[in-house]
Design a protein around this motif. Structure first.
Motif, PDB file in Angstrom:
ATOM      1  N   MET A 180      10.227 -21.313 -20.568  1.00 24.76           N
ATOM      2  CA  MET A 180       9.189 -21.829 -19.667  1.00 24.76           C
ATOM      3  C   MET A 180       7.967 -22.260 -20.471  1.00 24.76           C
ATOM      4  N   LEU A 181       7.643 -21.461 -21.482  1.00 26.74           N
ATOM      5  CA  LEU A 181       6.469 -21.766 -22.305  1.00 26.74           C
ATOM      6  C   LEU A 181       6.672 -23.086 -23.054  1.00 26.74           C
ATOM      7  N   ILE A 182       7.871 -23.260 -23.622  1.00 24.18           N
ATOM      8  CA  ILE A 182       8.150 -24.476 -24.392  1.00 24.18           C
ATOM      9  C   ILE A 182       8.093 -25.692 -23.484  1.00 24.18           C
ATOM     10  N   ILE A 183       8.741 -25.593 -22.326  1.00 20.41           N
ATOM     11  CA  ILE A 183       8.814 -26.742 -21.437  1.00 20.41           C
ATOM     12  C   ILE A 183       7.433 -27.056 -20.880  1.00 20.41           C
TER      13      ILE A 183
ATOM     14  N   GLY B  10       5.598 -25.247 -16.548  1.00 17.42           N
ATOM     15  CA  GLY B  10       6.838 -24.694 -17.090  1.00 17.42           C
ATOM     16  C   GLY B  10       7.542 -23.790 -16.097  1.00 17.42           C
ATOM     17  N   VAL B  11       6.775 -22.890 -15.490  1.00 15.12           N
ATOM     18  CA  VAL B  11       7.377 -21.955 -14.537  1.00 15.12           C
ATOM     19  C   VAL B  11       7.952 -22.712 -13.350  1.00 15.12           C
ATOM     20  N   LEU B  12       7.168 -23.676 -12.824  1.00 15.02           N
ATOM     21  CA  LEU B  12       7.644 -24.467 -11.688  1.00 15.02           C
ATOM     22  C   LEU B  12       8.925 -25.202 -12.055  1.00 15.02           C
TER      23      LEU B  12
ATOM     24  N   GLU C 254       9.932 -34.128 -26.087  1.00 15.49           N
ATOM     25  CA  GLU C 254       8.533 -33.826 -25.765  1.00 15.49           C
ATOM     26  C   GLU C 254       8.200 -32.420 -26.223  1.00 15.49           C
ATOM     27  N   PRO C 255       8.099 -32.233 -27.559  1.00 10.58           N
ATOM     28  CA  PRO C 255       7.880 -30.866 -28.048  1.00 10.58           C
ATOM     29  C   PRO C 255       6.567 -30.258 -27.591  1.00 10.58           C
TER      30      PRO C 255
END
Lengths: 294, 348
Positions: B262-265, B277-279, B326-327
């Motif tokens: 989630m953090l990465i996204i 990220g969570v969503l 999309e890093p």
């Protein structure tokens, strides 16, 4: 005493599996500096492919071995090509996180295929126990142990004496320098992943020889990672020694400490060892110590 | 989000979280809608928002230690477990009220987090990530092998009460969870613009350089771990009293990996990124849940219940795609949108 030796021998047999799994991780790290969490999946898929040909199609042992190797090597190559090659030049942490994304996706595929069942390899190695002054060793595990030792020797020889190995060592040293010396670094990456796929397949087959193929099998990759890190990520000999040691510690510890704490030492011994080693020698027992500059 | 032509005339304005009266209007109406939501929203959506909010609190903690301070941690699920178990034990065995157990479980998780973060003093990057995986397994093992935690059976905490009023349904817990989530978000956002937040960023960008400039590495790294685990512990406590069953099956390594995903996204180092990220992951999960029965019918090979494994595949693929294309995560897209909105209707 006999009891202690028996536990130690059993531990060493398990330890050789850990060392085999760790070998693949060390191989990849040595030349690409990527720590592969996905290696456990390669091991599991190696075992699964072998089962497909042996248990599923009913091929004889030697015939089933080759397609299993090829498929696992192709899986390794695919991981490198599709997922890791676009990340060349990115921070190494990104590649590490990528291997964990691969781990999760392949875990999904693995669980989806097994559907909660277990697969057991048919017995393809001689049965029975070798009894030596009161200590019994299952012959099939002994064969696995010897294969592990042989493989370590072979890989070390490849690294030391072939031209390919020289290229791999040069790539490990410095990607750009290797490139200017005429080594095609991208090809080296592909070769290394193919090699690590084959090593993973061997590890998977050796593992499935002693335990069932079930959904937790890929997590042996985490044990392999523990071994690789404790031994020093760039040291093959470290992986071998620490792998055997970890098997020993787990088994002997479980035998003598389990009654005291109510079981489960096996699940936690590796992690405790890892924390200890990381605190005392952050670069592993046999790893190269790096000095950092701003 | 500022329209064209609004300028900061002082430093206080520059670092202000809410800058214009339009912001206040949007904020207040959004809060009103959120708090009135259980009155008109369906049960499904309310419990979904509960789950989202708890995940947001956990990932906010992860954002502080990984996104701000640069110490990748895979131990967040275990620290959440520490919070959940502490809260349950305090309320069940010692009769402590939930309102006291909530911050206490955060502090307990933070204390465990300081022990867990101790390796960060000597190692970093990938090595630290492996050390936190080891800590995860050690913590879960300890929980399983202690008498007080109910071992494999787990614990059954009660819903919180206040003056005879029981928060025993998802709609009622909604108010507690959302309030805590908003407070925690404000705390994290505020931390980012404080001295401590800047010290964290210095450690992330170059720890040696930061140390030379006078940032106390040890103190700040441990502080980052404490704050992060405090968040996880509070989330764990809320989780325990929301679903009133606690066992170690809810805090596996896969959960920890999911939080990192989630953090990465969402994007490292950004508070809105946590929400994105969570969503993204939770909605992706729900979509897979909805789609999998139809898929299972269409493709019999998948078996009867492919939802869990299809979810893993989708999650892993999404993460891989984000790492390649999309890093910097969805937060980066959001920044691009914000800056183009600020320039509108001009090109530059």
């Amino acid at each position: 005493m006999i009891e202690f030796l028996q536990h130690s021998i059993t531990g060493l047999m398990i330890g050789s599996l850990y060392a085999l799994v760790a070998a693949g991780i060390v191989l990849v790290y040595k030349s690409t500096h990527v720590v592969s969490l996905a290696h456990g999946q390669l091991v599991a898929f190696g075992a699964l492919f072998f089962w497909l040909f042996l248990g599923g199609l009913g091929l004889p042992f030697w015939v089933g071995l080759i397609p299993a190797f090829i498929l696992t090597a192709l899986l390794g190559l695919a991981i490198e090509r599709v997922a890791l090659r676009p990340l060349i030049g990115q921070p190494l942490l990104a590649a590490f996180l990528m291997t964990f994304a691969i781990f999760i996706s392949l875990e999904g595929v693995f669980v989806l295929y097994l559907k909660g069942e277990t697969r057991t390899l048919p017995h393809f190695l001689p049965e029975g126990n070798l009894v030596l002054s009161g200590i019994s060793v299952p012959i099939n595990q002994l064969i696995g142990f010897c294969v592990a030792l042989l493989l370590f020797g072979l890989v070390s020889l490849i690294f030391k004496y072939t031209k390919l190995g020289l290229g791999m060592r040069a790539t490990a040293e410095d990607h750009r320098l290797a490139q200017s010396a005429g080594i095609v670094v991208k090809n080296i990456f592909s070769y290394i992943w193919i090699l690590s796929g084959v090593v993973a397949a061997i590890a998977g087959i050796a593992t499935a020889n002693v335990m069932d193929i079930y959904y937790m099998l890929p997590y042996i990759g985490i044990n392999g990672l523990i071994v690789a890190i404790c031994g020093g990520l760039d040291s093959l000999i470290g992986a071998l020694i620490v792998g055997l040691l970890l098997g020993l510690v787990e088994n002997v510890g479980a035998a003598y400490l389990d009654p005291l704490v109510g079981g489960g030492i096996k699940d936690v011994a590796g992690y405790a060892v890892l924390l200890l080693v990381l605190l005392i020698r952050p670069y592993g027992l046999f790893g190269l110590v790096k000095i950092e500059r701003i | 989000m500022r329209p064209c032509g609004v300028f900061d005339k002082s430093y206080a304005l520059d670092i202000a979280i809410i800058r214009t009266w339009q912001h206040w209007a949007i904020l207040i109406s959004a809060l009103l809608v959120l708090y009135l939501f259980p009155l008109f929203g369906s049960y499904y959506l309310v419990s979904f928002i509960n789950l989202l909010s708890i995940s947001i609190i956990v990932v906010l903690g992860l954002q502080i230690v990984s996104g701000l301070c640069g110490q990748i941690s895979f131990g967040q699920a275990a620290f959440m477990a520490v919070g959940a178990y502490t809260s349950s034990i305090l309320t069940i065995r010692y009769g402590v009220s939930f309102w006291l157990a909530l911050p206490l479980s955060g502090i307990m998780a933070g204390a465990v987090g300081i022990i867990g973060g101790a390796p960060s003093l000597r190692i970093k990057g990938m090595y630290l990530a492996m050390a936190t995986i080891a800590i995860h397994f050690v913590v879960i093992w300890l929980i399983l092998h202690m008498q007080i935690t109910g071992s494999f059976k787990g614990l059954y905490p009660m819903p919180p009460t206040i003056g005879g009023f029981e928060f025993d349904s998802d709609e009622r817990m909604f108010y507690i969870i959302v309030t805590v989530m908003i407070i925690m978000t404000y705390g994290a956002r505020n931390l980012m613009r404080s001295k401590v937040g800047r010290a964290f960023v210095a450690i992330r960008d170059n720890d040696l350089a930061g140390e030379v400039m006078g940032v106390n590495l040890y103190y700040n790294k441990l502080l980052a771990f404490f704050i992060s685990c405090f968040y996880a512990g509070v989330a764990g406590s809320l989780w325990a009293h929301l679903i009133t069953v606690v066992n170690t099956e809810q805090f596996t390594l896969l959960h920890a990996l999911e939080y990192v995903g989630m953090l990465i996204i969402g994007g490292m180092g950004s508070i809105p990124g946590v929400f994105f990220g969570v969503l993204f992951i939770r909605i992706l999960n729900e979509l897979v849940m909805f789609a999998s029965p139809a898929l299972a019918k269409a493709v019999p090979w998948l078996g009867s219940s492919p939802a869990a494994s299809l979810g893993l595949i989708a999650f892993g693929l999404a993460m891989a795609v984000f790492l390649v294309f999309e890093p910097r995560g969805l937060a980066h897209r959001w920044e691009i949108f914000k800056s183009s909105y600020r320039l509108y209707p001009f090109a530059h």
